[in-house]
Write a protein that holds these residues in place. Sequence first.
Motif, PDB file in Angstrom:
ATOM      1  N   PHE A   1       4.398 -14.470 -11.356  1.00 23.44           N
ATOM      2  CA  PHE A   1       4.864 -13.582 -12.420  1.00 23.44           C
ATOM      3  C   PHE A   1       3.719 -13.132 -13.331  1.00 23.44           C
ATOM      4  O   PHE A   1       3.633 -11.972 -13.709  1.00 23.44           O
ATOM      5  N   LYS A   2       2.839 -14.070 -13.668  1.00 23.70           N
ATOM      6  CA  LYS A   2       1.739 -13.736 -14.581  1.00 23.70           C
ATOM      7  C   LYS A   2       0.629 -12.960 -13.887  1.00 23.70           C
ATOM      8  O   LYS A   2      -0.151 -12.276 -14.547  1.00 23.70           O
ATOM      9  N   GLU A   3       0.564 -13.077 -12.573  1.00 27.26           N
ATOM     10  CA  GLU A   3      -0.536 -12.462 -11.822  1.00 27.26           C
ATOM     11  C   GLU A   3      -0.044 -11.434 -10.806  1.00 27.26           C
ATOM     12  O   GLU A   3      -0.669 -11.207  -9.773  1.00 27.26           O
ATOM     13  N   MET A   4       1.065 -10.786 -11.142  1.00 27.38           N
ATOM     14  CA  MET A   4       1.658  -9.797 -10.236  1.00 27.38           C
ATOM     15  C   MET A   4       0.709  -8.641  -9.931  1.00 27.38           C
ATOM     16  O   MET A   4       0.766  -8.040  -8.843  1.00 27.38           O
ATOM     17  N   GLU A   5      -0.189  -8.332 -10.861  1.00 27.90           N
ATOM     18  CA  GLU A   5      -1.131  -7.238 -10.619  1.00 27.90           C
ATOM     19  C   GLU A   5      -2.055  -7.535  -9.442  1.00 27.90           C
ATOM     20  O   GLU A   5      -2.582  -6.610  -8.819  1.00 27.90           O
ATOM     21  N   ILE A   6      -2.262  -8.812  -9.126  1.00 26.29           N
ATOM     22  CA  ILE A   6      -3.050  -9.161  -7.941  1.00 26.29           C
ATOM     23  C   ILE A   6      -2.353  -8.647  -6.676  1.00 26.29           C
ATOM     24  O   ILE A   6      -2.990  -8.112  -5.765  1.00 26.29           O
ATOM     25  N   PHE A   7      -1.036  -8.785  -6.637  1.00 29.35           N
ATOM     26  CA  PHE A   7      -0.274  -8.311  -5.472  1.00 29.35           C
ATOM     27  C   PHE A   7      -0.308  -6.785  -5.389  1.00 29.35           C
ATOM     28  O   PHE A   7      -0.389  -6.215  -4.299  1.00 29.35           O
ATOM     29  N   ARG A   8      -0.250  -6.138  -6.541  1.00 27.61           N
ATOM     30  CA  ARG A   8      -0.367  -4.676  -6.541  1.00 27.61           C
ATOM     31  C   ARG A   8      -1.747  -4.258  -6.064  1.00 27.61           C
ATOM     32  O   ARG A   8      -1.890  -3.297  -5.299  1.00 27.61           O
ATOM     33  N   ALA A   9      -2.775  -4.986  -6.508  1.00 28.21           N
ATOM     34  CA  ALA A   9      -4.149  -4.665  -6.108  1.00 28.21           C
ATOM     35  C   ALA A   9      -4.321  -4.828  -4.596  1.00 28.21           C
ATOM     36  O   ALA A   9      -4.914  -3.972  -3.928  1.00 28.21           O
ATOM     37  N   SER A  10      -3.782  -5.906  -4.056  1.00 29.09           N
ATOM     38  CA  SER A  10      -3.940  -6.206  -2.636  1.00 29.09           C
ATOM     39  C   SER A  10      -3.253  -5.173  -1.749  1.00 29.09           C
ATOM     40  O   SER A  10      -3.676  -4.935  -0.619  1.00 29.09           O
ATOM     41  N   SER A  11      -2.186  -4.544  -2.277  1.00 28.33           N
ATOM     42  CA  SER A  11      -1.373  -3.644  -1.451  1.00 28.33           C
ATOM     43  C   SER A  11      -1.415  -2.186  -1.906  1.00 28.33           C
ATOM     44  O   SER A  11      -0.561  -1.390  -1.510  1.00 28.33           O
ATOM     45  N   ALA A  12      -2.416  -1.835  -2.724  1.00 30.95           N
ATOM     46  CA  ALA A  12      -2.514  -0.466  -3.248  1.00 30.95           C
ATOM     47  C   ALA A  12      -3.148   0.462  -2.209  1.00 30.95           C
ATOM     48  O   ALA A  12      -4.378   0.571  -2.108  1.00 30.95           O
ATOM     49  N   LEU A  13      -2.307   1.134  -1.445  1.00 31.97           N
ATOM     50  CA  LEU A  13      -2.797   2.042  -0.405  1.00 31.97           C
ATOM     51  C   LEU A  13      -3.534   3.221  -1.023  1.00 31.97           C
ATOM     52  O   LEU A  13      -3.024   3.845  -1.962  1.00 31.97           O
TER      53      LEU A  13
END
Length: 284
Positions: A130-142
């Motif tokens: 929850f606190k690091e959700m931006e990491i998941f967005r970064a990893s999957s940002a096409l």
Amino acid sequence: MRIGLVLEGGGMRGLYSQGVIDAFLDAGIKVDGLVGVSAGALFGVNLLSQQRGRGLRYNKRFIGQKNYMSLWSWLTTGNFVNKDFTYYKVPLELDVFDEQTFEESGADFYAVATNVETGKPDYLPVKNVFKEMEIFRASSALPLASKIVEWQGKKYLDGGLSDSIPVEFARSLGFDKLIVVLTRPKDYRKRPSKGRIYQLFYRKYPNFVKVASQRWKTYNRGVEEVIRLESSGDLFAIRPEKDLEIGRLETNPEKFDEIYNIGLTDTQKIMPRLRAYLEGEAHD
């Protein structure tokens, strides 16, 4: 004995990996660390939170909504996969991610993202989803389908552009056994590409343009390395037998079921071999 898991990305081909994960949950297979790329990271968290079918369920439930994943979202926010709804409202409210079980798993979790300024992969540890959700967005940002994602002062796009199959990084973590889940068949190789689209839209980031334009080479090398390590008994690979007929940004929920079920049944079939590998002596 420490077991590691690597999950390749591939957009909605990642539903194959969700099927693999659910077969692991059914069989009681646990891992001590997971390295996920793009969709591999997004689906992979559900193994550590022990939420069977979650990735299939929320995709089928929300795929028809324009604020989930759509051209409307891209035109209005710059992100085809909507940031606020998909990455925050869904896991926090609508199909709640089990953060407590994730943390109690004790497993290390890394998501791979491509640093657009250096052109290199960064392996970002996740302690709290929850606190690091931006990491998941970064990893999957096409590229083009997503805005560049900023995290801790760095700029990122999809991890698959720099390290699609992070076996080398996973091996550096010292696992005794390593499982690698791919979403392409064994004979798949990327065709050469000049990467003109990256040169056109990301010329401000020459290191990124260089690595993204060479992705086909690094990907194919990664596939060959998996095959080599597989043949020497240093890892166990799970992959579809033939091409998964699903688009990276697929919106047909019937396709979701189809690809998920292939991953589930493939893994059920090879489970005796997987158990034999995990129970065998570790290679030095």
